[in-house]
Design a protein around this motif. Structure first.
Motif, PDB file in Angstrom:
ATOM      1  N   LEU A   1       0.828  -1.208   0.000  1.00  0.00           N
ATOM      2  CA  LEU A   1       0.000   0.000   0.000  1.00  0.00           C
ATOM      3  C   LEU A   1       0.857   1.250   0.000  1.00  0.00           C
ATOM      4  O   LEU A   1       0.397   2.321  -0.428  1.00  0.00           O
ATOM      5  N   GLY A   2       2.087   1.160   0.493  1.00  0.00           N
ATOM      6  CA  GLY A   2       2.973   2.310   0.476  1.00  0.00           C
ATOM      7  C   GLY A   2       3.344   2.749  -0.929  1.00  0.00           C
ATOM      8  O   GLY A   2       3.862   3.848  -1.128  1.00  0.00           O
ATOM      9  N   ASN A   3       3.088   1.885  -1.920  1.00  0.00           N
ATOM     10  CA  ASN A   3       3.369   2.259  -3.301  1.00  0.00           C
ATOM     11  C   ASN A   3       2.252   3.088  -3.919  1.00  0.00           C
ATOM     12  O   ASN A   3       2.335   3.469  -5.074  1.00  0.00           O
ATOM     13  N   PHE A   4       1.158   3.319  -3.133  1.00  0.00           N
ATOM     14  CA  PHE A   4       0.039   4.099  -3.669  1.00  0.00           C
ATOM     15  C   PHE A   4      -0.202   5.379  -2.883  1.00  0.00           C
ATOM     16  O   PHE A   4      -1.333   5.786  -2.684  1.00  0.00           O
ATOM     17  N   PRO A   5       0.818   6.081  -2.400  1.00  0.00           N
ATOM     18  CA  PRO A   5       0.531   7.262  -1.575  1.00  0.00           C
ATOM     19  C   PRO A   5      -0.051   8.419  -2.360  1.00  0.00           C
ATOM     20  O   PRO A   5      -0.852   9.176  -1.850  1.00  0.00           O
ATOM     21  N   SER A   6       0.330   8.560  -3.639  1.00  0.00           N
ATOM     22  CA  SER A   6      -0.111   9.737  -4.378  1.00  0.00           C
ATOM     23  C   SER A   6      -1.590   9.691  -4.696  1.00  0.00           C
ATOM     24  O   SER A   6      -2.205  10.713  -4.957  1.00  0.00           O
ATOM     25  N   ALA A   7      -2.182   8.508  -4.701  1.00  0.00           N
ATOM     26  CA  ALA A   7      -3.618   8.439  -4.932  1.00  0.00           C
ATOM     27  C   ALA A   7      -4.328   9.168  -3.812  1.00  0.00           C
ATOM     28  O   ALA A   7      -5.311   9.882  -4.024  1.00  0.00           O
ATOM     29  N   PHE A   8      -3.813   9.016  -2.595  1.00  0.00           N
ATOM     30  CA  PHE A   8      -4.381   9.723  -1.466  1.00  0.00           C
ATOM     31  C   PHE A   8      -3.925  11.176  -1.471  1.00  0.00           C
ATOM     32  O   PHE A   8      -4.657  12.068  -1.083  1.00  0.00           O
ATOM     33  N   SER A   9      -2.689  11.403  -1.914  1.00  0.00           N
ATOM     34  CA  SER A   9      -2.186  12.768  -1.953  1.00  0.00           C
ATOM     35  C   SER A   9      -3.010  13.606  -2.904  1.00  0.00           C
ATOM     36  O   SER A   9      -3.329  14.765  -2.628  1.00  0.00           O
ATOM     37  N   SER A  10      -3.348  13.021  -4.081  1.00  0.00           N
ATOM     38  CA  SER A  10      -4.146  13.777  -5.031  1.00  0.00           C
ATOM     39  C   SER A  10      -5.505  14.095  -4.444  1.00  0.00           C
ATOM     40  O   SER A  10      -6.027  15.187  -4.618  1.00  0.00           O
ATOM     41  N   ASN A  11      -6.082  13.143  -3.736  1.00  0.00           N
ATOM     42  CA  ASN A  11      -7.358  13.403  -3.088  1.00  0.00           C
ATOM     43  C   ASN A  11      -7.216  14.480  -2.024  1.00  0.00           C
ATOM     44  O   ASN A  11      -8.100  15.310  -1.828  1.00  0.00           O
ATOM     45  N   ASN A  12      -6.069  14.434  -1.299  1.00  0.00           N
ATOM     46  CA  ASN A  12      -5.844  15.438  -0.271  1.00  0.00           C
ATOM     47  C   ASN A  12      -5.753  16.826  -0.869  1.00  0.00           C
ATOM     48  O   ASN A  12      -6.281  17.802  -0.337  1.00  0.00           O
TER      49      ASN A  12
ATOM     50  N   TYR B   1       2.610   2.375 -11.808  1.00  0.00           N
ATOM     51  CA  TYR B   1       1.312   1.813 -11.427  1.00  0.00           C
ATOM     52  C   TYR B   1       0.210   2.483 -12.241  1.00  0.00           C
ATOM     53  O   TYR B   1       0.371   3.598 -12.739  1.00  0.00           O
ATOM     54  N   ASP B   2      -0.887   1.795 -12.337  1.00  0.00           N
ATOM     55  CA  ASP B   2      -2.064   2.380 -12.983  1.00  0.00           C
ATOM     56  C   ASP B   2      -2.565   3.568 -12.163  1.00  0.00           C
ATOM     57  O   ASP B   2      -2.520   3.552 -10.928  1.00  0.00           O
ATOM     58  N   TYR B   3      -3.045   4.606 -12.890  1.00  0.00           N
ATOM     59  CA  TYR B   3      -3.581   5.774 -12.195  1.00  0.00           C
ATOM     60  C   TYR B   3      -4.789   6.294 -12.966  1.00  0.00           C
ATOM     61  O   TYR B   3      -4.737   6.472 -14.191  1.00  0.00           O
ATOM     62  N   ASP B   4      -5.886   6.486 -12.212  1.00  0.00           N
ATOM     63  CA  ASP B   4      -7.101   7.036 -12.817  1.00  0.00           C
ATOM     64  C   ASP B   4      -7.152   8.534 -12.564  1.00  0.00           C
ATOM     65  O   ASP B   4      -7.043   8.973 -11.410  1.00  0.00           O
ATOM     66  N   ALA B   5      -7.325   9.273 -13.618  1.00  0.00           N
ATOM     67  CA  ALA B   5      -7.395  10.729 -13.494  1.00  0.00           C
ATOM     68  C   ALA B   5      -8.600  11.132 -12.658  1.00  0.00           C
ATOM     69  O   ALA B   5      -9.705  10.621 -12.836  1.00  0.00           O
ATOM     70  N   ALA B   6      -8.369  12.036 -11.701  1.00  0.00           N
ATOM     71  CA  ALA B   6      -9.442  12.502 -10.824  1.00  0.00           C
ATOM     72  C   ALA B   6     -10.139  13.729 -11.384  1.00  0.00           C
ATOM     73  O   ALA B   6     -11.148  14.167 -10.841  1.00  0.00           O
ATOM     74  N   GLY B   7      -9.619  14.289 -12.478  1.00  0.00           N
ATOM     75  CA  GLY B   7     -10.226  15.469 -13.088  1.00  0.00           C
ATOM     76  C   GLY B   7      -9.799  15.595 -14.533  1.00  0.00           C
ATOM     77  O   GLY B   7      -8.917  14.864 -15.024  1.00  0.00           O
ATOM     78  N   SER B   8     -10.400  16.531 -15.211  1.00  0.00           N
ATOM     79  CA  SER B   8     -10.094  16.697 -16.645  1.00  0.00           C
ATOM     80  C   SER B   8      -8.697  17.239 -16.882  1.00  0.00           C
ATOM     81  O   SER B   8      -8.161  17.127 -17.989  1.00  0.00           O
ATOM     82  N   ASN B   9      -8.091  17.844 -15.838  1.00  0.00           N
ATOM     83  CA  ASN B   9      -6.743  18.393 -15.997  1.00  0.00           C
ATOM     84  C   ASN B   9      -5.656  17.369 -15.694  1.00  0.00           C
ATOM     85  O   ASN B   9      -4.474  17.702 -15.700  1.00  0.00           O
ATOM     86  N   GLU B  10      -6.057  16.128 -15.401  1.00  0.00           N
ATOM     87  CA  GLU B  10      -5.089  15.073 -15.112  1.00  0.00           C
ATOM     88  C   GLU B  10      -5.079  14.056 -16.244  1.00  0.00           C
ATOM     89  O   GLU B  10      -6.016  13.972 -17.039  1.00  0.00           O
ATOM     90  N   LEU B  11      -4.007  13.263 -16.267  1.00  0.00           N
ATOM     91  CA  LEU B  11      -3.818  12.266 -17.319  1.00  0.00           C
ATOM     92  C   LEU B  11      -3.849  10.875 -16.686  1.00  0.00           C
ATOM     93  O   LEU B  11      -3.116  10.603 -15.735  1.00  0.00           O
ATOM     94  N   SER B  12      -4.701  10.010 -17.196  1.00  0.00           N
ATOM     95  CA  SER B  12      -4.745   8.632 -16.709  1.00  0.00           C
ATOM     96  C   SER B  12      -3.523   7.874 -17.204  1.00  0.00           C
ATOM     97  O   SER B  12      -3.035   8.108 -18.323  1.00  0.00           O
ATOM     98  N   LEU B  13      -3.036   6.952 -16.371  1.00  0.00           N
ATOM     99  CA  LEU B  13      -1.809   6.232 -16.667  1.00  0.00           C
ATOM    100  C   LEU B  13      -2.040   4.730 -16.618  1.00  0.00           C
ATOM    101  O   LEU B  13      -2.898   4.240 -15.879  1.00  0.00           O
TER     102      LEU B  13
ATOM    103  N   TYR C   1       4.173   8.059  -9.130  1.00  0.00           N
ATOM    104  CA  TYR C   1       3.774   6.991 -10.035  1.00  0.00           C
ATOM    105  C   TYR C   1       4.759   6.811 -11.198  1.00  0.00           C
ATOM    106  O   TYR C   1       4.522   5.981 -12.073  1.00  0.00           O
ATOM    107  N   LEU C   2       5.826   7.571 -11.170  1.00  0.00           N
ATOM    108  CA  LEU C   2       6.745   7.607 -12.323  1.00  0.00           C
ATOM    109  C   LEU C   2       8.165   7.228 -11.924  1.00  0.00           C
ATOM    110  O   LEU C   2       8.553   7.350 -10.777  1.00  0.00           O
TER     111      LEU C   2
END
Length: 398
Positions: free
Chosen positions: A287-298, A347-359, A393-394
């Motif tokens: 789970l430590g490999n997914f911190p930015s998913a929470f960071s983006s939400n934060n 890792y896979d990443y789902d864009a949380a907004g139109s200004n982000e890029l899904s990976l 994620y990069l």
């Protein structure tokens, strides 16, 4: 059917004499043979062992299976000599729910992937818990239950038999005492007839004394028999006391066996908790490999005025790996100077907004720094698509 009237009458007489002796002892009208202090200590220790074994057994069952309805169901299946149906425990149920929800959200998403990993770990913990219960039932609960239902019931049976032998012994002592008293009272009585010219009163007195003496002589004749009965009952009491004493002294062996079972129980718990700890450490690392998913939400929550959520990351005990260190220095260089670099998506990443890029994991994109952008983000490009991407994620490529 063999019906022995004499035997039945003898048994009834024995029960009656025991009841009389017990009642007289309660009212303080008869003497009671007391057991020696060592024997009484053995009895007390056996009762104490039984009491605490029952309590430990019950509390261990509650620990291993907190649900009382399930415990009752397992008890009924055991009494009916039927196999207990296999059911998922709480950890396995939680794990399956997490896995199902993760598949529903999508294994390619960060949240879905994390749910699946958590669910697999919960199911592993559930399997370890099942092994703990099975091991404890065989090596700990069963020996304790066997003592209560086997050895201690034997002790109670022999203890009750000893009590009956003691009542028989004390009844024989009382009978001998009465017979000796009757024999002593018969000696001074006049048993010779009065002179020939005696009157009516003298003759009547003689007849009364004669009958009384005959009645007393009946007790006197019982002295020998009472002494024989006393010897026999004393021998039976001593033999039963020795049997009971040996069983009570076996409590020491019971304690030694229960100590061994206790060690097995502690070892099973140690294995269980060690497995759970290792499972959770591995899960936290994943789970430590997914911190930015929470960071983006934060970041989004902060922008909208909502409270932020922090996720603890397992601290590293050594220096960062070379590729991680190089990537960090590369990100710093990229943020300080204009330009673009190639980066591989971890890792896979789902864009949380139109200004982000899904990976998608393992794809290679171009990233660049934009002045004024949050330091945790870069601008990513994939063909004609552009959008913000999280740094964590990069992995920058040379």
């Amino acid at each position: 059917m063999d019906f022995n009237v004499k035997r039945l009458a003898a048994d009834a007489g024995t029960l009656f004499s025991r009841a009389v002796q017990f009642t007289e002892e309660k009212f303080g009208q008869a003497e009671k043979t007391e057991l020696d202090a060592h024997f009484e200590n053995l009895l007390t220790r056996a009762e104490t062992t039984k009491h605490w074994t029952e309590k430990i057994l019950k509390q261990t069952e509650v620990l291993l299976q907190p649900n009382p309805n399930v415990r009752i169901e397992e008890f009924l299946y055991e009494k009916l000599d039927k196999k207990v149906p296999t059911r998922m425990n709480n950890h396995e149920l939680l794990g399956q729910s997490m896995i199902d929800s993760g598949n529903e959200f999508g294994p390619g998403t960060a949240y879905g992937n994390a749910l699946i990993k958590c669910g697999e770990t919960e199911k592993q913990i559930g399997g370890a818990e099942r092994e703990l219960i099975q091991s404890s039932a065989i090596n700990f609960l069963t020996p304790f239950r066997n003592f209560l239902e086997g050895d201690f019931k034997t002790i109670l049976k022999e203890r009750k038999l000893l009590q009956n032998k003691r009542l028989d012994l004390d009844a024989a002592k009382t009978k001998l005492k009465k017979a000796k008293m009757a024999d002593a009272r018969a000696l001074p009585l006049r048993t010779t007839p009065p002179p020939g010219d005696a009157g009516y009163v003298a003759n009547f007195s003689f007849m009364a004394n004669f009958l009384h003496v005959k009645w007393l002589k009946m007790w006197a004749e019982e002295v020998t028999k009472a002494e024989q009965d006393l010897k026999m009952t004393q021998s039976e009491f001593d033999r039963q006391a020795e049997i009971t004493r040996l069983l009570l002294e076996g409590i020491n062996s019971t304690h030694a066996h229960h100590l061994h079972c206790l060690n097995d129980f502690v070892e099973a718990q140690m294995t269980y908790y060690a497995q759970c700890y290792q499972y959770m450490v591995d899960l936290q690392k994943q789970l430590g490999n997914f911190p930015s998913a929470f960071s983006s939400n934060n970041n989004q929550s902060t922008a909208s005025g909502a409270a932020s959520i922090s996720v603890p990351i397992l601290p590293l005990s050594g220096p960062l790996p070379a590729n991680t260190a190089n990537a960090s220095s590369g990100f710093t260089e990229l943020q300080n100077f204009s330009g673009s670099r190639k980066a591989r998506v971890l890792y896979d990443y789902d864009a949380a907004g139109s200004n982000e890029l899904s990976l998608l994991a393992d794809e290679v994109i171009m990233v660049s720094s934009v002045p004024g952008m949050d330091s945790d983000w870069l601008m990513g490009e994939r063909g004609n698509q552009k959008g913000k991407v999280p740094i964590t994620y990069l992995e920058l490529l040379n």
